[in-house]
Design a protein around this motif. Sequence first.
Motif, PDB file in Angstrom:
ATOM      1  N   LEU A 197       1.035  -1.312  -0.030  1.00 10.73           N
ATOM      2  CA  LEU A 197       0.137  -0.031   0.024  1.00 10.73           C
ATOM      3  C   LEU A 197       1.001   1.224  -0.142  1.00 10.73           C
ATOM      4  O   LEU A 197       1.997   1.264   1.037  1.00 10.73           O
ATOM      5  N   VAL A 198       0.740   2.114  -0.897  1.00  7.04           N
ATOM      6  CA  VAL A 198       1.448   3.333  -1.086  1.00  7.04           C
ATOM      7  C   VAL A 198       0.815   4.674  -0.968  1.00  7.04           C
ATOM      8  O   VAL A 198      -0.489   4.501  -1.701  1.00  7.04           O
ATOM      9  N   ALA A 199       1.150   5.563  -0.355  1.00  7.87           N
ATOM     10  CA  ALA A 199       0.736   7.019  -0.390  1.00  7.87           C
ATOM     11  C   ALA A 199       1.530   7.890  -1.123  1.00  7.87           C
ATOM     12  O   ALA A 199       3.106   7.981  -0.759  1.00  7.87           O
ATOM     13  N   LEU A 200       1.168   8.740  -1.780  1.00 11.86           N
ATOM     14  CA  LEU A 200       2.158   9.896  -2.470  1.00 11.86           C
ATOM     15  C   LEU A 200       1.728  11.230  -2.405  1.00 11.86           C
ATOM     16  O   LEU A 200       0.259  11.463  -2.478  1.00 11.86           O
ATOM     17  N   ALA A 201       2.310  12.165  -2.286  1.00 11.88           N
ATOM     18  CA  ALA A 201       1.803  13.622  -2.157  1.00 11.88           C
ATOM     19  C   ALA A 201       3.259  14.472  -2.317  1.00 11.88           C
ATOM     20  O   ALA A 201       4.321  14.153  -2.245  1.00 11.88           O
ATOM     21  N   VAL A 202       2.680  15.767  -2.414  1.00 14.32           N
ATOM     22  CA  VAL A 202       4.042  16.717  -2.600  1.00 14.32           C
ATOM     23  C   VAL A 202       4.568  16.750  -0.982  1.00 14.32           C
ATOM     24  O   VAL A 202       3.640  16.600  -0.211  1.00 14.32           O
ATOM     25  N   THR A 203       5.922  16.821  -1.143  1.00 16.93           N
ATOM     26  CA  THR A 203       6.587  16.845   0.339  1.00 16.93           C
ATOM     27  C   THR A 203       5.855  17.653   1.319  1.00 16.93           C
ATOM     28  O   THR A 203       5.759  17.196   2.406  1.00 16.93           O
ATOM     29  N   ASP A 204       5.245  18.840   0.786  1.00 18.21           N
ATOM     30  CA  ASP A 204       4.543  19.764   2.005  1.00 18.21           C
ATOM     31  C   ASP A 204       3.688  19.297   2.660  1.00 18.21           C
ATOM     32  O   ASP A 204       3.245  19.719   3.748  1.00 18.21           O
ATOM     33  N   GLN A 205       2.785  18.232   2.145  1.00 17.61           N
ATOM     34  CA  GLN A 205       1.776  17.659   2.630  1.00 17.61           C
ATOM     35  C   GLN A 205       2.042  16.399   3.552  1.00 17.61           C
ATOM     36  O   GLN A 205       1.267  16.055   4.049  1.00 17.61           O
ATOM     37  N   LEU A 206       3.541  15.879   3.327  1.00 17.70           N
ATOM     38  CA  LEU A 206       3.835  14.707   4.182  1.00 17.70           C
ATOM     39  C   LEU A 206       5.016  15.064   4.672  1.00 17.70           C
ATOM     40  O   LEU A 206       5.920  14.423   4.427  1.00 17.70           O
ATOM     41  N   SER A 207       4.989  15.960   5.843  1.00 16.35           N
ATOM     42  CA  SER A 207       6.693  16.309   6.380  1.00 16.35           C
ATOM     43  C   SER A 207       6.026  16.060   7.687  1.00 16.35           C
ATOM     44  O   SER A 207       5.003  16.308   8.439  1.00 16.35           O
ATOM     45  N   GLY A 208       7.148  15.722   8.497  1.00 11.90           N
ATOM     46  CA  GLY A 208       7.022  15.606  10.139  1.00 11.90           C
ATOM     47  C   GLY A 208       6.001  14.708  10.576  1.00 11.90           C
ATOM     48  O   GLY A 208       5.997  13.286  10.244  1.00 11.90           O
ATOM     49  N   SER A 209       5.242  15.074  11.539  1.00 10.85           N
ATOM     50  CA  SER A 209       4.400  14.071  12.190  1.00 10.85           C
ATOM     51  C   SER A 209       3.156  13.705  11.444  1.00 10.85           C
ATOM     52  O   SER A 209       2.528  12.524  11.614  1.00 10.85           O
ATOM     53  N   ARG A 210       2.930  14.432  10.561  1.00 11.63           N
ATOM     54  CA  ARG A 210       1.885  13.965   9.322  1.00 11.63           C
ATOM     55  C   ARG A 210       2.481  12.560   8.589  1.00 11.63           C
ATOM     56  O   ARG A 210       1.436  11.767   8.430  1.00 11.63           O
ATOM     57  N   ALA A 211       3.452  12.732   8.362  1.00  8.99           N
ATOM     58  CA  ALA A 211       3.987  11.710   7.515  1.00  8.99           C
ATOM     59  C   ALA A 211       4.049  10.435   8.238  1.00  8.99           C
ATOM     60  O   ALA A 211       3.729   9.210   8.021  1.00  8.99           O
ATOM     61  N   GLN A 212       4.320  10.534   9.647  1.00 20.00           N
ATOM     62  CA  GLN A 212       4.320   9.461  10.509  1.00 20.00           C
ATOM     63  C   GLN A 212       2.745   8.964  10.922  1.00 20.00           C
ATOM     64  O   GLN A 212       2.663   7.463  10.858  1.00 20.00           O
ATOM     65  N   ALA A 213       1.819   9.760  10.921  1.00 22.51           N
ATOM     66  CA  ALA A 213       0.615   9.428  10.891  1.00 22.51           C
ATOM     67  C   ALA A 213       0.069   8.702   9.810  1.00 22.51           C
ATOM     68  O   ALA A 213      -0.623   7.561  10.047  1.00 22.51           O
ATOM     69  N   VAL A 214       0.408   9.091   8.515  1.00 24.82           N
ATOM     70  CA  VAL A 214       0.251   8.498   7.312  1.00 24.82           C
ATOM     71  C   VAL A 214       0.452   7.047   7.299  1.00 24.82           C
ATOM     72  O   VAL A 214      -0.016   6.286   7.017  1.00 24.82           O
ATOM     73  N   ALA A 215       1.788   6.767   7.686  1.00 28.27           N
ATOM     74  CA  ALA A 215       2.544   5.589   7.684  1.00 28.27           C
ATOM     75  C   ALA A 215       1.929   4.715   8.630  1.00 28.27           C
ATOM     76  O   ALA A 215       1.687   3.480   8.511  1.00 28.27           O
ATOM     77  N   ALA A 216       1.431   5.058   9.890  1.00 32.56           N
ATOM     78  CA  ALA A 216       0.813   4.339  10.807  1.00 32.56           C
ATOM     79  C   ALA A 216      -0.308   3.830  10.260  1.00 32.56           C
ATOM     80  O   ALA A 216      -0.944   2.667  10.414  1.00 32.56           O
ATOM     81  N   ASP A 217      -1.200   4.614   9.563  1.00 29.39           N
ATOM     82  CA  ASP A 217      -2.573   4.275   8.856  1.00 29.39           C
ATOM     83  C   ASP A 217      -2.425   3.295   7.806  1.00 29.39           C
ATOM     84  O   ASP A 217      -3.013   2.341   7.832  1.00 29.39           O
ATOM     85  N   LEU A 218      -1.248   3.414   6.959  1.00 29.90           N
ATOM     86  CA  LEU A 218      -1.099   2.680   5.877  1.00 29.90           C
ATOM     87  C   LEU A 218      -0.800   1.127   6.608  1.00 29.90           C
ATOM     88  O   LEU A 218      -1.204   0.221   6.050  1.00 29.90           O
ATOM     89  N   ILE A 219       0.007   1.018   7.628  1.00 31.97           N
ATOM     90  CA  ILE A 219       0.286  -0.187   8.243  1.00 31.97           C
ATOM     91  C   ILE A 219      -0.748  -0.963   8.946  1.00 31.97           C
ATOM     92  O   ILE A 219      -0.821  -2.150   8.553  1.00 31.97           O
ATOM     93  N   ARG A 220      -1.685  -0.123   9.188  1.00 27.91           N
ATOM     94  CA  ARG A 220      -2.874  -0.698  10.013  1.00 27.91           C
ATOM     95  C   ARG A 220      -3.695  -1.437   8.733  1.00 27.91           C
ATOM     96  O   ARG A 220      -3.992  -2.522   9.024  1.00 27.91           O
ATOM     97  N   GLU A 221      -3.836  -0.674   7.668  1.00 26.26           N
ATOM     98  CA  GLU A 221      -4.600  -1.218   6.656  1.00 26.26           C
ATOM     99  C   GLU A 221      -3.876  -2.392   5.996  1.00 26.26           C
ATOM    100  O   GLU A 221      -4.707  -3.398   5.365  1.00 26.26           O
ATOM    101  N   ALA A 222      -2.518  -2.429   5.801  1.00 24.44           N
ATOM    102  CA  ALA A 222      -1.793  -3.412   5.158  1.00 24.44           C
ATOM    103  C   ALA A 222      -1.889  -4.732   5.827  1.00 24.44           C
ATOM    104  O   ALA A 222      -1.924  -5.850   5.525  1.00 24.44           O
ATOM    105  N   GLN A 223      -1.689  -4.552   7.314  1.00 24.04           N
ATOM    106  CA  GLN A 223      -1.857  -5.759   8.343  1.00 24.04           C
ATOM    107  C   GLN A 223      -3.117  -6.279   8.099  1.00 24.04           C
ATOM    108  O   GLN A 223      -3.258  -7.510   8.018  1.00 24.04           O
ATOM    109  N   ALA A 224      -4.082  -5.627   7.974  1.00 25.88           N
ATOM    110  CA  ALA A 224      -5.689  -6.256   7.836  1.00 25.88           C
ATOM    111  C   ALA A 224      -5.660  -6.900   6.420  1.00 25.88           C
ATOM    112  O   ALA A 224      -6.323  -7.834   6.538  1.00 25.88           O
ATOM    113  N   LEU A 225      -5.000  -6.579   5.440  1.00 26.40           N
ATOM    114  CA  LEU A 225      -4.873  -7.400   4.188  1.00 26.40           C
ATOM    115  C   LEU A 225      -4.031  -8.518   4.031  1.00 26.40           C
ATOM    116  O   LEU A 225      -4.111  -9.102   3.074  1.00 26.40           O
ATOM    117  N   SER A 226      -2.939  -8.445   5.026  1.00 19.18           N
ATOM    118  CA  SER A 226      -2.011  -9.373   5.021  1.00 19.18           C
ATOM    119  C   SER A 226      -2.450 -10.786   5.386  1.00 19.18           C
ATOM    120  O   SER A 226      -3.579 -11.085   6.081  1.00 19.18           O
TER     121      SER A 226
END
Length: 260
Positions: free
Chosen positions: A231-260
Amino acid sequence: MPASSSTKTAAQPPARRIREVPAVSRALAILRLLAARGEPLTLKAIADELELVTSTCLHILRVLVDEGMVKVEPSTKRYSLDVGVLALARSVVEANPFPARVQAALDRLSEAWNVTTIGVKASGLDDLVVLALARSRGPFQLYVEVGSRVPPLTSATGRLVAAYAALSDAELARRFKGLVWENAPDFEAWKKEVRAVERKGYAIDRGNYISGVTVIAAPIVDAQRRLTHALVALAVTDQLSGSRAQAVAADLIREAQALS
């Protein structure tokens, strides 16, 4: 990832060379070469690259043209892939259960974070294909297409693939030399990111593959813990910086684990 805010030709793996092999293998090699180059090629260029006798190469190309898999430009006599390949690819995608399983997750992630999300088949070092996507709702969107191939080992998905392939340091170094980036990372830094995938549960590319674009990828694995999709998320860097990137990563991980 195969994404950009402007027209961009993604780097592709080199075509496989063939020698004494059946006609079917030769035909497939020609199709792979045309797909990898992304531009029309002459008969001589195709024959030389694949080490084929010119007459044999021409015979195969004529059959592929008749079948709608390849087209030839009358004025230049250059060959490229034709729409018949798309029909086959579309059939494969429609018959694959993964897009239907992953679409709801992609839609939710895209809506929640206003990013483009994609589901990628990631079996093997070179076999990375976009199977599903959800676009961001913003006016600025990254270009991605279902069926497009992801260059091997680059971007965040490439870090996942390299990690799950358990390549040695020497093999990582060898393959790294052939990768194409807009802003190439230092090899040692890239290697550390690859080795950290298992511990972190995701990978991130901050403007290395495409300048100004951040890519985050989380692995989907099978019962034997082998990487099958991402599962992959893409955005301009200004949208995925700092804590927001970490939060998106955590959400991706949850969804990926549910699909695994």
